[in-house]
Enzyme design. Structure first.
Site, short mmCIF file in Angstrom:
data_model
loop_
_atom_site.label_atom_id
_atom_site.label_comp_id
_atom_site.label_asym_id
_atom_site.label_seq_id
_atom_site.Cartn_x
_atom_site.Cartn_y
_atom_site.Cartn_z
N ASN A 45 0.45 -1.01 0.31
CA ASN A 45 -0.02 -0.03 0.41
C ASN A 45 0.94 1.21 -0.23
OD1 ASN A 45 0.73 0.27 2.70
ND2 ASN A 45 -1.45 -0.49 3.94
N ARG A 72 3.18 6.94 12.31
CA ARG A 72 2.30 6.34 12.88
C ARG A 72 1.91 7.94 14.01
NH1 ARG A 72 1.25 2.96 9.92
NH2 ARG A 72 1.49 0.70 10.77
N GLN A 102 -6.10 3.29 18.68
CA GLN A 102 -6.68 2.99 16.80
C GLN A 102 -7.43 2.01 17.93
OE1 GLN A 102 -3.83 4.79 13.80
NE2 GLN A 102 -4.65 3.39 13.05
N HIS A 151 -7.53 6.37 9.72
CA HIS A 151 -6.42 5.57 9.75
C HIS A 151 -7.32 3.99 7.87
CE1 HIS A 151 -2.15 3.00 10.21
NE2 HIS A 151 -2.76 3.15 9.22
P1 NAD Z 1 10.22 1.29 4.48
O1 NAD Z 1 10.95 0.29 5.54
O2 NAD Z 1 10.44 1.36 2.81
O3 NAD Z 1 11.03 3.10 4.75
C1 NAD Z 1 11.28 3.60 6.30
C2 NAD Z 1 12.88 4.08 6.33
O4 NAD Z 1 12.23 4.59 7.29
C3 NAD Z 1 14.11 3.92 5.78
O5 NAD Z 1 14.55 3.78 4.95
C4 NAD Z 1 14.78 3.76 7.13
O6 NAD Z 1 16.32 3.87 6.81
C5 NAD Z 1 14.09 4.97 7.65
N1 NAD Z 1 14.46 5.50 8.94
C6 NAD Z 1 13.46 4.52 10.32
N2 NAD Z 1 14.38 4.51 11.41
C7 NAD Z 1 14.26 6.19 10.94
C8 NAD Z 1 14.91 7.48 11.55
N3 NAD Z 1 14.85 6.79 13.06
N4 NAD Z 1 15.18 8.24 11.10
C9 NAD Z 1 15.85 8.53 10.44
N5 NAD Z 1 15.32 7.54 9.09
C10 NAD Z 1 14.72 5.84 9.30
O7 NAD Z 1 9.17 1.56 4.82
P2 NAD Z 1 7.94 2.89 4.40
O8 NAD Z 1 6.82 1.52 3.49
O9 NAD Z 1 8.42 3.51 3.53
O10 NAD Z 1 6.80 2.81 5.43
C11 NAD Z 1 7.23 3.80 6.51
C12 NAD Z 1 6.32 3.89 7.69
O11 NAD Z 1 4.61 4.15 6.82
C13 NAD Z 1 5.73 2.21 7.79
O12 NAD Z 1 6.87 1.93 9.46
C14 NAD Z 1 4.60 2.69 8.61
O13 NAD Z 1 4.74 2.71 10.23
C15 NAD Z 1 4.03 3.70 7.93
N6 NAD Z 1 2.60 3.53 6.61
C16 NAD Z 1 1.48 4.07 6.82
C17 NAD Z 1 0.35 3.63 6.18
C18 NAD Z 1 -0.90 3.82 6.30
O14 NAD Z 1 -1.58 2.79 6.32
N7 NAD Z 1 -0.37 5.35 7.13
C19 NAD Z 1 0.18 2.45 5.44
C20 NAD Z 1 2.13 1.60 5.70
C21 NAD Z 1 2.89 2.43 6.30
#
Ligand code: NAD
Length: 386
Positions: free
Chosen positions: A147, A285, A314, A333
């Site tokens: 997603n 989040r 949530q 969400h």
């Molecule tokens: P991803 O794993 O592709 O990317 C996460 C990035 O965060 C990585 O590049 C990592 O290096 C970076 N990161 C982690 N900790 C960090 C920090 N302390 N400082 C700087 N960078 C940091 O994940 P994604 O698919 O892009 O998703 C990201 C987040 O989005 C998920 O973990 C989830 O919580 C959220 N998400 C929300 C929804 C929604 O429906 N709202 C859907 C999917 C994901």
């Protein structure tokens, strides 16, 4: 034979949809980085149907019951008398969604004596206490990329909605008005603004690519720097950390996972260093933001707007202050649970289950923890060091 405990959000208030707005979902060949879409042996649903609510069952019942497994589906997940808590002790598999998370706290994990795998039908597994899961050797897997683009689209929509002040203008129309000056007094153009992306993973990078054509100056920070050709292509300014990033931007988009490093990061102190009238869109989040600090910053005018779709907890209680704070554009969400996303994460959940039951390796990109440690995507995104 296994017992699978599946926690999903409730059906629509007016009943499970008898039909849909469109006859099909858009066809995608692969994800932007070349990763293949989920590859289960089969699916028992029609893509485009509601799969994420209780009656949709992620399309899993026939597959599981034909193999002799037991499937329990519920949306009742809070408190000691909930169906989830009652069914947990002898569950081998728990599946839940970030939109309606079945929080697997250390206490609940201690009760889940048979649990081998917790699957997130979606992305973001922070509703599982990952340290406790590692201690117990429980595998945690999610449907990476299922997603991500939908969340990036939602982010762009909310950035524009805040900056242009769309929602109050729509309200004027609903109320029968035509007061242009009221509509214009908080309306700006995105063009020319500095936009910062906190974490340029799958979603953050998709947001960068989608916002670049708006004529903005793009900034980002991540523990891992993007390749230099990508930085050049989008004219990206890299910042060592979020403190440096937020000082130089008008709009912040938050796309990091919730970890010990990111919990409560958007607090009074950090918000005070932003340009007055900055906007934040956070679909990562809710707990990355200090709930009350966001409210204070909107009330004082330090922030001109806040949006996103993630809350803590949530579902958000009816009196959650983000429901009524000024200048917000929150949704429940929903960004990651469009009907096309549901089809992909339902298929991905089935793929993970097929591999798990057959004793095959689960794709590394789906893994968060395995065998007592972070693995695959989890090793990079949750535990990776610079
Ligand atoms: P991803 O794993 O592709 O990317 C996460 C990035 O965060 C990585 O590049 C990592 O290096 C970076 N990161 C982690 N900790 C960090 C920090 N302390 N400082 C700087 N960078 C940091 O994940 P994604 O698919 O892009 O998703 C990201 C987040 O989005 C998920 O973990 C989830 O919580 C959220 N998400 C929300 C929804 C929604 O429906 N709202 C859907 C999917 C994901």
């Amino acid at each position: 034979m296994a017992k699978v405990l599946l926690v999903l959000y409730p059906d629509p208030i007016d009943g499970f949809p008898p039909d849909y707005a469109r006859d099909s979902i858009p066809v995608i060949e692969h994800y932007p980085n070349g990763q293949t879409l989920p590859t289960p042996e089969a699916v028992d649903f029609v893509p485009g149907e509601m799969l994420g609510s209780v009656s949709g069952e992620l399309g899993l019942r026939t597959f599981l019951e034909n193999a002799g497994h037991t499937l329990v589906v519920t949306s009742d997940k809070e408190g000691p008398d909930s169906v989830f808590e009652r069914e947990l002790p002898d569950a081998d598999v728990v599946i839940s969604q970030p939109f309606w998370p079945a929080y697997l706290t250390p206490e609940r994990l201690a009760k889940a004596e048979k649990l081998q795998i917790a699957i997130t039908a979606g992305i973001g597994s922070d509703h599982v206490d990952l340290a406790a899961a590692n201690q117990k050797g429980i595998t945690v897997a999610e449907v990476t990329y299922s997603n991500s683009i939908g969340v990036a689209e939602h982010t762009v929509m909310q950035v524009l909605a805040l900056v242009r002040d769309y929602l109050p203008q729509h309200r004027i129309v609903l109320d029968g008005g035509w007061n242009i000056a009221d509509a214009a007094k908080r309306s700006y153009d995105l063009e020319g603004m500095d936009v910062g992306v906190f974490a340029a993973g799958r979603i953050g990078r998709a947001v960068i690519e989608r916002l670049a054509p708006f004529g903005v100056r793009l900034h980002y920070t991540d523990r891992f720097r993007l390749p230099s050709d990508v930085e050049e292509k989008y004219g990206l300014t890299f910042h060592d950390d979020i403190r440096s990033l937020v000082k130089e931007i008008d709009v912040l988009a938050v796309h990091a996972p919730l970890t010990d490093d990111t919990r409560g990061l958007l607090n009074d102190e950090l918000l005070a260093t932003m340009r007055r009238g900055a906007y934040i869109v956070n679909p990562a989040r809710g707990a990355i933001a200090d709930r009350d600090a966001i409210v204070r910053a909107l009330q004082s005018g330090q922030l001109a707007g806040y949006a996103g779709d993630v809350w803590f907890p949530q579902p958000a209680p009816a009196d959650h202050p983000w429901r009524t704070m000024p200048h917000h554009g929150m949704t429940p969400h929903t960004s990651g649970t469009s009907l096309p996303s549901q089809a992909r994460y339902a298929a991905g959940t089935r793929e993970i289950l097929e591999d798990f039951f057959a004793g095959r390796d689960i794709r590394p990109e789906y893994l968060i923890t395995k065998g007592g440690g972070y693995a695959g995507t989890g090793a990079h995104s949750y535990a990776g060091k610079k």
